[in-house]
Design a protein around this motif. Sequence first.
Motif, PDB file in Angstrom:
ATOM      1  N   ASP A 220      -3.018  -1.641  -8.606  1.00 44.56           N
ATOM      2  CA  ASP A 220      -2.340  -0.521  -7.946  1.00 44.56           C
ATOM      3  C   ASP A 220      -0.819  -0.576  -8.055  1.00 44.56           C
ATOM      4  OD1 ASP A 220      -4.844   0.301  -7.206  1.00 44.56           O
ATOM      5  OD2 ASP A 220      -4.726  -0.496  -5.157  1.00 44.56           O
ATOM      6  N   LEU A 221      -0.303  -1.674  -8.606  1.00 41.99           N
ATOM      7  CA  LEU A 221       1.145  -1.858  -8.736  1.00 41.99           C
ATOM      8  C   LEU A 221       1.493  -2.272 -10.164  1.00 41.99           C
ATOM      9  CD1 LEU A 221       1.718  -3.852  -5.424  1.00 41.99           C
ATOM     10  CD2 LEU A 221       2.451  -1.499  -5.842  1.00 41.99           C
ATOM     11  N   ALA A 222       2.692  -1.894 -10.586  1.00 36.64           N
ATOM     12  CA  ALA A 222       3.170  -2.235 -11.929  1.00 36.64           C
ATOM     13  C   ALA A 222       4.369  -3.169 -11.813  1.00 36.64           C
ATOM     14  CB  ALA A 222       3.569  -0.974 -12.685  1.00 36.64           C
ATOM     15  N   PRO A 223       4.281  -4.397 -12.318  1.00 32.93           N
ATOM     16  CA  PRO A 223       5.434  -5.308 -12.286  1.00 32.93           C
ATOM     17  C   PRO A 223       6.613  -4.724 -13.063  1.00 32.93           C
ATOM     18  CG  PRO A 223       3.407  -6.493 -12.812  1.00 32.93           C
ATOM     19  CD  PRO A 223       3.081  -5.035 -12.914  1.00 32.93           C
ATOM     20  N   VAL A 224       7.799  -4.850 -12.479  1.00 28.63           N
ATOM     21  CA  VAL A 224       9.016  -4.331 -13.121  1.00 28.63           C
ATOM     22  C   VAL A 224       9.916  -5.473 -13.581  1.00 28.63           C
ATOM     23  CG1 VAL A 224      11.112  -2.933 -12.806  1.00 28.63           C
ATOM     24  CG2 VAL A 224       8.940  -2.199 -11.780  1.00 28.63           C
TER      25      VAL A 224
ATOM     26  N   ALA B  53       0.830  -1.210   0.000  1.00 24.55           N
ATOM     27  CA  ALA B  53       0.000   0.000   0.000  1.00 24.55           C
ATOM     28  C   ALA B  53       0.864   1.260   0.000  1.00 24.55           C
ATOM     29  CB  ALA B  53      -0.927  -0.006   1.212  1.00 24.55           C
ATOM     30  N   LEU B  54       1.936   1.258   0.781  1.00 22.96           N
ATOM     31  CA  LEU B  54       2.843   2.402   0.809  1.00 22.96           C
ATOM     32  C   LEU B  54       3.421   2.667  -0.573  1.00 22.96           C
ATOM     33  CD1 LEU B  54       4.596   4.549   2.225  1.00 22.96           C
ATOM     34  CD2 LEU B  54       6.245   2.742   2.754  1.00 22.96           C
ATOM     35  N   THR B  55       3.835   1.611  -1.251  1.00 24.92           N
ATOM     36  CA  THR B  55       4.396   1.761  -2.591  1.00 24.92           C
ATOM     37  C   THR B  55       3.344   2.254  -3.570  1.00 24.92           C
ATOM     38  OG1 THR B  55       5.921  -0.060  -2.130  1.00 24.92           O
ATOM     39  CG2 THR B  55       5.637   0.575  -4.440  1.00 24.92           C
ATOM     40  N   ALA B  56       2.158   1.664  -3.516  1.00 22.91           N
ATOM     41  CA  ALA B  56       1.095   2.018  -4.452  1.00 22.91           C
ATOM     42  C   ALA B  56       0.701   3.484  -4.338  1.00 22.91           C
ATOM     43  CB  ALA B  56      -0.124   1.128  -4.217  1.00 22.91           C
ATOM     44  N   ARG B  57       0.813   4.058  -3.142  1.00 22.91           N
ATOM     45  CA  ARG B  57       0.393   5.449  -2.917  1.00 22.91           C
ATOM     46  C   ARG B  57       1.544   6.442  -3.055  1.00 22.91           C
ATOM     47  NH1 ARG B  57      -3.111   3.128   2.066  1.00 22.91           N
ATOM     48  NH2 ARG B  57      -4.856   2.369   0.806  1.00 22.91           N
ATOM     49  N   SER B  58       2.705   5.957  -3.426  1.00 21.36           N
ATOM     50  CA  SER B  58       3.866   6.830  -3.632  1.00 21.36           C
ATOM     51  C   SER B  58       3.797   7.444  -5.032  1.00 21.36           C
ATOM     52  CB  SER B  58       5.161   6.035  -3.474  1.00 21.36           C
ATOM     53  OG  SER B  58       5.288   5.532  -2.158  1.00 21.36           O
TER      54      SER B  58
ATOM     55  N   ALA C 235     -10.080  -5.368   3.339  1.00 23.41           N
ATOM     56  CA  ALA C 235      -9.693  -4.091   3.938  1.00 23.41           C
ATOM     57  C   ALA C 235      -8.327  -4.146   4.612  1.00 23.41           C
ATOM     58  CB  ALA C 235     -10.740  -3.646   4.954  1.00 23.41           C
ATOM     59  N   ALA C 236      -7.770  -5.339   4.765  1.00 21.78           N
ATOM     60  CA  ALA C 236      -6.491  -5.479   5.478  1.00 21.78           C
ATOM     61  C   ALA C 236      -5.354  -4.841   4.679  1.00 21.78           C
ATOM     62  CB  ALA C 236      -6.188  -6.947   5.723  1.00 21.78           C
ATOM     63  N   GLY C 237      -4.436  -4.232   5.386  1.00 21.45           N
ATOM     64  CA  GLY C 237      -3.240  -3.690   4.746  1.00 21.45           C
ATOM     65  C   GLY C 237      -3.486  -2.520   3.842  1.00 21.45           C
ATOM     66  N   GLY C 238      -4.517  -1.720   4.131  1.00 20.20           N
ATOM     67  CA  GLY C 238      -4.743  -0.528   3.335  1.00 20.20           C
ATOM     68  C   GLY C 238      -5.567  -0.762   2.092  1.00 20.20           C
ATOM     69  N   ALA C 239      -6.184  -1.934   1.983  1.00 20.83           N
ATOM     70  CA  ALA C 239      -7.082  -2.246   0.864  1.00 20.83           C
ATOM     71  C   ALA C 239      -6.428  -2.036  -0.493  1.00 20.83           C
ATOM     72  CB  ALA C 239      -8.360  -1.399   0.972  1.00 20.83           C
ATOM     73  N   VAL C 240      -5.151  -2.400  -0.616  1.00 20.12           N
ATOM     74  CA  VAL C 240      -4.462  -2.268  -1.892  1.00 20.12           C
ATOM     75  C   VAL C 240      -4.869  -3.405  -2.833  1.00 20.12           C
ATOM     76  CG1 VAL C 240      -2.453  -3.553  -1.059  1.00 20.12           C
ATOM     77  CG2 VAL C 240      -2.195  -2.007  -2.987  1.00 20.12           C
ATOM     78  N   ASP C 241      -5.079  -3.068  -4.094  1.00 22.02           N
ATOM     79  CA  ASP C 241      -5.362  -4.072  -5.118  1.00 22.02           C
ATOM     80  C   ASP C 241      -4.057  -4.332  -5.850  1.00 22.02           C
ATOM     81  OD1 ASP C 241      -6.032  -5.478  -7.469  1.00 22.02           O
ATOM     82  OD2 ASP C 241      -8.034  -4.604  -7.524  1.00 22.02           O
ATOM     83  N   VAL C 242      -3.454  -5.476  -5.593  1.00 23.06           N
ATOM     84  CA  VAL C 242      -2.105  -5.731  -6.120  1.00 23.06           C
ATOM     85  C   VAL C 242      -2.086  -5.852  -7.637  1.00 23.06           C
ATOM     86  CG1 VAL C 242      -1.395  -6.829  -3.962  1.00 23.06           C
ATOM     87  CG2 VAL C 242      -2.249  -8.242  -5.845  1.00 23.06           C
ATOM     88  N   MET C 243      -3.222  -6.129  -8.244  1.00 19.72           N
ATOM     89  CA  MET C 243      -3.253  -6.293  -9.689  1.00 19.72           C
ATOM     90  C   MET C 243      -3.487  -4.980 -10.435  1.00 19.72           C
ATOM     91  SD  MET C 243      -2.416  -9.361  -9.947  1.00 19.72           S
ATOM     92  CE  MET C 243      -2.442  -9.334 -11.729  1.00 19.72           C
TER      93      MET C 243
ATOM     94  N   VAL D 138      10.147  -7.123  -8.171  1.00 17.95           N
ATOM     95  CA  VAL D 138      10.121  -5.679  -7.926  1.00 17.95           C
ATOM     96  C   VAL D 138       8.907  -5.076  -8.622  1.00 17.95           C
ATOM     97  CG1 VAL D 138      11.331  -3.488  -8.265  1.00 17.95           C
ATOM     98  CG2 VAL D 138      12.630  -5.556  -7.695  1.00 17.95           C
ATOM     99  N   PHE D 139       8.223  -4.187  -7.904  1.00 16.43           N
ATOM    100  CA  PHE D 139       7.043  -3.505  -8.442  1.00 16.43           C
ATOM    101  C   PHE D 139       7.188  -1.999  -8.237  1.00 16.43           C
ATOM    102  CE2 PHE D 139       5.750  -7.763  -7.577  1.00 16.43           C
ATOM    103  CZ  PHE D 139       4.709  -8.070  -8.452  1.00 16.43           C
ATOM    104  N   ALA D 140       6.580  -1.226  -9.153  1.00 19.92           N
ATOM    105  CA  ALA D 140       6.491   0.225  -9.043  1.00 19.92           C
ATOM    106  C   ALA D 140       5.029   0.600  -8.845  1.00 19.92           C
ATOM    107  CB  ALA D 140       7.040   0.873 -10.315  1.00 19.92           C
ATOM    108  N   PRO D 141       4.745   1.835  -8.430  1.00 21.04           N
ATOM    109  CA  PRO D 141       3.344   2.252  -8.350  1.00 21.04           C
ATOM    110  C   PRO D 141       2.693   2.211  -9.727  1.00 21.04           C
ATOM    111  CG  PRO D 141       4.775   3.785  -7.162  1.00 21.04           C
ATOM    112  CD  PRO D 141       5.671   2.878  -7.952  1.00 21.04           C
ATOM    113  N   ALA D 142       1.423   1.839  -9.785  1.00 19.74           N
ATOM    114  CA  ALA D 142       0.697   1.892 -11.048  1.00 19.74           C
ATOM    115  C   ALA D 142       0.707   3.326 -11.573  1.00 19.74           C
ATOM    116  CB  ALA D 142      -0.743   1.417 -10.844  1.00 19.74           C
ATOM    117  N   GLY D 143       0.778   3.472 -12.873  1.00 15.65           N
ATOM    118  CA  GLY D 143       0.841   4.800 -13.466  1.00 15.65           C
ATOM    119  C   GLY D 143       2.246   5.283 -13.724  1.00 15.65           C
ATOM    120  N   THR D 144       3.243   4.542 -13.243  1.00 15.05           N
ATOM    121  CA  THR D 144       4.625   4.894 -13.556  1.00 15.05           C
ATOM    122  C   THR D 144       4.815   4.779 -15.071  1.00 15.05           C
ATOM    123  OG1 THR D 144       5.374   4.029 -11.420  1.00 15.05           O
ATOM    124  CG2 THR D 144       7.055   4.335 -13.131  1.00 15.05           C
ATOM    125  N   PRO D 145       5.359   5.816 -15.737  1.00 15.74           N
ATOM    126  CA  PRO D 145       5.519   5.760 -17.193  1.00 15.74           C
ATOM    127  C   PRO D 145       6.279   4.506 -17.631  1.00 15.74           C
ATOM    128  CG  PRO D 145       5.973   7.968 -16.397  1.00 15.74           C
ATOM    129  CD  PRO D 145       5.813   7.100 -15.180  1.00 15.74           C
TER     130      PRO D 145
END
Length: 329
Positions: A122-126, A83-88, A112-120, A260-267
């Motif tokens: 909210d994150l971009a696989p690197v 969640a921290l990464t996704a919101r960065s 709702a656990a862990g900030g309700a992050v959707d890993v599919m 390694v993952f980046a926040p979704a929306g990373t160019p």
Amino acid sequence: MRMTFAWLCRLGLAALLGLGVAQAAPVQDWPAPGKPVMLVVGNAAGGGTDVIARVLAERLQGVLQRPVVVENKPGASGMLAAALTARSPADGQTLLVTPITLVTTPHVLPKAAGGAVDVMTDLAPVVQLSRGTLLPVTRPAQGLRDARALAARAKEQPVSYGTPGAGSPMHIAGELFRQAADVPLTHVPYKGVAPALSDLLGDHVTVVFSDLASASSYLQSGQLVAIGVTQAQRSPLLPEVPTLAEQGFRDVAFETWFGVFAPAGTPAATVAKVGQAINQVLAQPETRRRFAALGEVVVGGSPQDFATRVRADFDQFGRIVRAFGISVD
């Protein structure tokens, strides 16, 4: 000063060209000048993921000639770090280093656990850093030469297996084995691999499904023996140990990974740069040596390769968890 029409036209054309250049400017170079790259880890310092991340940070710092720091954010089985990464900011400066639990945990924890992050989404696989295996281990005194012997034992008397917790990949592996062997097994969840192995050494459980790094020192000392690996092919780090599929348990065939993952929306261009830099690190013999000491085989590759793997594993583990009714206690 008198401005002629031709001069104004030239001025207007220059302004339009300048505007066009500004609009077409590439995204900010990565890594950003004067800012460290942060690797977020969902475990406390000293854990397996933390060690992997610190090896990566050390080697990546040498490639980038910029500071790379590790930020530990334990909690909710790694979901707080996700969640921290996704919101960065989506600039490649904050990256998540995580094991395969990123795609298993969402299926066993409340949404709702862990900030309700959707890993599919909210994150971009690197990039996939490595692959590993899980393995059932036991005491030599048990007299179990292989997984077939374990299945035979379970048909005759009670057999228990320990894992680092309900819903963990090791728990999933144990349930897959129980189903494939068609035998009763009692699951004993612990709070981590270390206490599970400690109880195994004390003869409180018959077998423990462990990762290689945690069991390695016990295997080398002869205190424990491995009776199979969960990978479809034998591990190059344990070539003498047959796979569970080889022993007739064909449905128990999966491997673990770190990625390694980046926040979704990373160019996409930034994601590609991050991946290229990490692939340089993974190509270094020293990185491969240090990963092998942690029970991991270096992989590398493109963001697209890793995204395909993540989606397939997320879907597969979702089906398994639903089929077995696995949940966190």
